[in-house]
Design a protein around this motif. Structure first.
Motif, PDB file in Angstrom:
ATOM      1  N   TRP A   1       0.954  -1.277   0.037  1.00 16.90           N
ATOM      2  CA  TRP A   1      -0.021   0.000   0.097  1.00 16.90           C
ATOM      3  C   TRP A   1       0.887   1.286  -0.035  1.00 16.90           C
ATOM      4  O   TRP A   1       1.927   1.559   0.468  1.00 16.90           O
ATOM      5  N   TYR A   2       0.230   2.338  -0.813  1.00 17.21           N
ATOM      6  CA  TYR A   2       1.170   3.540  -0.711  1.00 17.21           C
ATOM      7  C   TYR A   2       0.021   4.748  -0.433  1.00 17.21           C
ATOM      8  O   TYR A   2      -1.018   4.641  -0.910  1.00 17.21           O
ATOM      9  N   SER A   3       0.699   5.598   0.063  1.00 20.84           N
ATOM     10  CA  SER A   3      -0.158   7.255   0.159  1.00 20.84           C
ATOM     11  C   SER A   3       0.771   8.207  -0.439  1.00 20.84           C
ATOM     12  O   SER A   3       1.826   8.306   0.025  1.00 20.84           O
TER      13      SER A   3
ATOM     14  N   ARG B   1       2.615   8.024  -2.991  1.00 24.93           N
ATOM     15  CA  ARG B   1       3.728   7.099  -3.602  1.00 24.93           C
ATOM     16  C   ARG B   1       4.605   6.976  -2.590  1.00 24.93           C
ATOM     17  O   ARG B   1       5.833   6.434  -2.992  1.00 24.93           O
ATOM     18  N   LYS B   2       4.222   7.143  -1.370  1.00 25.34           N
ATOM     19  CA  LYS B   2       5.219   6.756   0.003  1.00 25.34           C
ATOM     20  C   LYS B   2       4.617   5.391   0.485  1.00 25.34           C
ATOM     21  O   LYS B   2       3.513   5.248   0.735  1.00 25.34           O
ATOM     22  N   ALA B   3       5.592   4.605   0.378  1.00 24.59           N
ATOM     23  CA  ALA B   3       5.128   3.049   0.981  1.00 24.59           C
ATOM     24  C   ALA B   3       4.647   3.331   2.362  1.00 24.59           C
ATOM     25  O   ALA B   3       5.126   3.920   3.429  1.00 24.59           O
ATOM     26  N   LEU B   4       3.480   2.546   2.674  1.00 24.72           N
ATOM     27  CA  LEU B   4       2.872   2.492   4.158  1.00 24.72           C
ATOM     28  C   LEU B   4       3.738   1.495   4.682  1.00 24.72           C
ATOM     29  O   LEU B   4       3.588   0.291   4.278  1.00 24.72           O
ATOM     30  N   SER B   5       4.123   1.647   6.158  1.00 28.99           N
ATOM     31  CA  SER B   5       4.967   0.674   6.561  1.00 28.99           C
ATOM     32  C   SER B   5       3.825  -0.326   7.616  1.00 28.99           C
ATOM     33  O   SER B   5       2.948   0.304   8.050  1.00 28.99           O
TER      34      SER B   5
ATOM     35  N   GLU C   1      -2.757   4.019  -3.080  1.00 25.55           N
ATOM     36  CA  GLU C   1      -2.514   3.001  -4.186  1.00 25.55           C
ATOM     37  C   GLU C   1      -2.169   1.639  -3.695  1.00 25.55           C
ATOM     38  O   GLU C   1      -1.468   1.609  -2.397  1.00 25.55           O
TER      39      GLU C   1
ATOM     40  N   THR D   1      -0.543  -1.925  -4.908  1.00 30.10           N
ATOM     41  CA  THR D   1       0.088  -2.695  -6.011  1.00 30.10           C
ATOM     42  C   THR D   1       0.170  -4.083  -5.531  1.00 30.10           C
ATOM     43  O   THR D   1       0.520  -4.500  -4.629  1.00 30.10           O
TER      44      THR D   1
ATOM     45  N   SER E   1      -1.727  -2.266 -10.501  1.00 31.89           N
ATOM     46  CA  SER E   1      -1.895  -1.251  -9.407  1.00 31.89           C
ATOM     47  C   SER E   1      -3.312  -0.882  -9.314  1.00 31.89           C
ATOM     48  O   SER E   1      -3.945  -0.642 -10.763  1.00 31.89           O
TER      49      SER E   1
ATOM     50  N   SER F   1      -5.757   2.690  -7.558  1.00 30.62           N
ATOM     51  CA  SER F   1      -5.691   3.803  -6.663  1.00 30.62           C
ATOM     52  C   SER F   1      -7.112   4.476  -6.512  1.00 30.62           C
ATOM     53  O   SER F   1      -7.861   4.202  -7.227  1.00 30.62           O
TER      54      SER F   1
END
Length: 195
Positions: A139-141, A143-147, A178, A180, A190, A192
């Protein structure tokens, strides 16, 4: 031979050499693609018979012309039912087959895309996405990967349904979320939505 009684028994052992120099190579493809298999025989006059997952009488199966010690076989327009063992035998030497695995996969598709979300700060946002088969998800917010270690987010995947839940704050306004997905043969798709 039994040590105390002296009774004995015996059997004959016959070692039958394989008529092949090698086994065909394993193949993995997607539905609708074609795959070619090849073996080398030890006798240039050998006739090789092929089967695909137990079947040999499909019009999509094509034995190719023999060339020296090489025997080739093609599966055209593969289906999921073709997945399984590819077995080849030299006619008259059926007890010594050669084989390989044939994997046929569906393309990964997002069957239910995520919906855009609007709401108020501190409301629970749940984003659900469905795929046609099981897949890994990142998962990304924006374009930054969610940890996975970030306690703000809750992740769930059950079969083909994947969800991300969290309480929205003002930083989420206008965010692009988003997902992927990754599946066999390094295939990625992907999807979003916006908040």
């Amino acid at each position: 031979k039994l040590v105390k009684s002296g009774n004995t028994t015996s059997c004959n052992v016959m070692v039958e050499d394989s008529p092949f120099q090698c086994d065909p190579m394993h193949k993995s493809i997607f539905v609708g693609e074609s795959a070619e298999f090849e073996v080398m025989v030890k006798d240039a006059a050998s006739k090789v018979l092929w089967s695909v997952n137990g079947k040999s009488d499909d019009s999509r199966y094509e034995p190719l012309a023999a060339s020296g010690f090489t025997r080739k076989f093609k599966v055209n327009n593969a289906t999921l039912e073709d997945a399984g063992p590819i077995i080849c035998v030299v006619e008259g030497r059926e007890t010594k087959p050669a084989s390989c695995n044939f994997n046929v996969y569906e393309h990964l598709v997002v069957t239910k895309p995520p919906q855009n979300w609007s709401g108020k700060e501190k409301e629970e946002c749940t984003i659900t996405i469905e795929t046609n088969k099981e897949a890994s998800v990142a998962w990304y917010s924006n374009r930054k990967a969610l940890s996975p270690d970030d306690s703000k987010y809750t992740y769930a995947s059950q079969g083909c349904i994947h969800t991300l839940s969290f309480k929205c704050d003002k930083d989420d306004d206008g965010a692009n979320i988003e997902a992927t997905f990754g599946a066999e043969l390094d295939e990625y798709v992907s999807a979003s939505c916006n908040l």
